[in-house]
Write an enzyme that holds these catalytic residues in place. Sequence first.
Site, PDB file in Angstrom:
ATOM      1  N   HIS A   1       2.291  -7.601   1.747  1.00  0.00           N
ATOM      2  CA  HIS A   1       1.973  -6.753   2.890  1.00  0.00           C
ATOM      3  C   HIS A   1       1.944  -7.517   4.207  1.00  0.00           C
ATOM      4  O   HIS A   1       1.512  -6.980   5.220  1.00  0.00           O
ATOM      5  CB  HIS A   1       0.612  -6.063   2.689  1.00  0.00           C
ATOM      6  CG  HIS A   1       0.604  -5.109   1.540  1.00  0.00           C
ATOM      7  ND1 HIS A   1      -0.541  -4.492   1.102  1.00  0.00           N
ATOM      8  CD2 HIS A   1       1.595  -4.663   0.728  1.00  0.00           C
ATOM      9  CE1 HIS A   1      -0.264  -3.716   0.072  1.00  0.00           C
ATOM     10  NE2 HIS A   1       1.040  -3.815  -0.181  1.00  0.00           N
TER      11      HIS A   1
ATOM     12  N   ILE B   1       0.828  -7.267   9.737  1.00  0.00           N
ATOM     13  CA  ILE B   1       0.132  -6.932   8.495  1.00  0.00           C
ATOM     14  C   ILE B   1       0.198  -5.426   8.287  1.00  0.00           C
ATOM     15  O   ILE B   1      -0.110  -4.661   9.203  1.00  0.00           O
ATOM     16  CB  ILE B   1      -1.347  -7.367   8.558  1.00  0.00           C
ATOM     17  CG1 ILE B   1      -1.460  -8.843   8.950  1.00  0.00           C
ATOM     18  CG2 ILE B   1      -2.044  -7.125   7.232  1.00  0.00           C
ATOM     19  CD1 ILE B   1      -2.839  -9.221   9.441  1.00  0.00           C
ATOM     20  N   CYS B   2       0.584  -5.016   7.079  1.00  0.00           N
ATOM     21  CA  CYS B   2       0.596  -3.593   6.745  1.00  0.00           C
ATOM     22  C   CYS B   2      -0.722  -3.273   6.072  1.00  0.00           C
ATOM     23  O   CYS B   2      -0.921  -3.536   4.891  1.00  0.00           O
ATOM     24  CB  CYS B   2       1.778  -3.304   5.805  1.00  0.00           C
ATOM     25  SG  CYS B   2       1.860  -1.600   5.275  1.00  0.00           S
ATOM     26  N   LEU B   3      -1.669  -2.754   6.878  1.00  0.00           N
ATOM     27  CA  LEU B   3      -3.021  -2.483   6.369  1.00  0.00           C
ATOM     28  C   LEU B   3      -3.532  -1.242   7.099  1.00  0.00           C
ATOM     29  O   LEU B   3      -3.571  -1.215   8.332  1.00  0.00           O
ATOM     30  CB  LEU B   3      -3.914  -3.701   6.640  1.00  0.00           C
ATOM     31  CG  LEU B   3      -5.343  -3.647   6.112  1.00  0.00           C
ATOM     32  CD1 LEU B   3      -5.364  -3.556   4.601  1.00  0.00           C
ATOM     33  CD2 LEU B   3      -6.130  -4.875   6.562  1.00  0.00           C
TER      34      LEU B   3
END
Lengths: 151, 189
Positions: free
Chosen positions: A83, A90-92
Amino acid sequence: MASMEKRLQKELTALMKDPPTGVKVDAESIYKNLSEWIVDLDGAPGTLYAGESLQLLFKFGSRYPFDSPQVMFVGPNIPVHPHVYSNGHICLSILTEDWSPALSVQAVCLSIVSMLSSCTEKKRPPDNAFYIKTCSKNPKKTRWWYHDDNV
Amino acid sequence: MSSTTQTPEGAEGGCDVPPNKSETPENEDSTFYECNICLDTAKDAVVSMCGHLFCWPCLHQWLETRPNRKLCPVCKAGIDKDKVIPIYGRGSTDKTDPREKLPPRPPGQRAEPENNGGAFPGFGLGDGGFQMSFGIGAFPFGIFASAFNFNDGRPAPAAPGSPHHTEEQFLSKVFLWVAVLFMFWLLIA
């Protein structure tokens, strides 16, 4: 604007006084400009990132805490994680649509440490090469698609 | 906290607990009543049904930020203006509902114009309101009723026995027959 600075000052004081394990705020860099923070993270012991030192950059807009901060990895060590793109994005979900004003720098840091800790295989996201060529500098401008709850 | 965990038998004795608690009373008390958004002691405090404390101005701004996804910032339970409870401490002199006080409004938001009935007589909720609601309530009949009866300038009927009265009676009969013939024609056609 004033409320944003007041809240950031409170968060900074709390983080300096009682920092969670593996989270260290670089106070020197913040005293000049409260709207950009560099936070040093240590990979949690017993995980794939144990012993790694990582750096997060936080940028706060004037609508913080109602708007989420811009958070990305910076520095020489961008963690290899499904991620985390190689440019530090950041993929969050809590960094965009699931943001809440009750979250804080500390909560975001702990979420990211937790995200790293539950990783079982160090690899880049499958679309890394394409994404880093086409994305905006600001990770908040990306239309993230949160589909992987495993890591 | 640390000393009680180190010596669990000491925690049972009453002498050990009070000095331990009084070590950081300001800190404990002040953080307990902090707004979950601004992290300051809650002003114009409201509490959600899920039990989370906020300043009303802070919560209001959060609800405005995501008007179609109103969630508690702490636990993501559903939350709204009429689902929070204002809190009045004993010391507070201000007894107004904090929800009635709006925080400094975001740009572009404006209040409703003050309605004193002067600008649009009959459109407000004041004394002219009845005609308005009647017209809408019974739509076609309301329209006719107000069209025929509202602002009607007809003179009063003439006194019985006068020549004017017989003339009116005659006219009335003529129109009645015209109406009957018209209905008859409608049935035939």
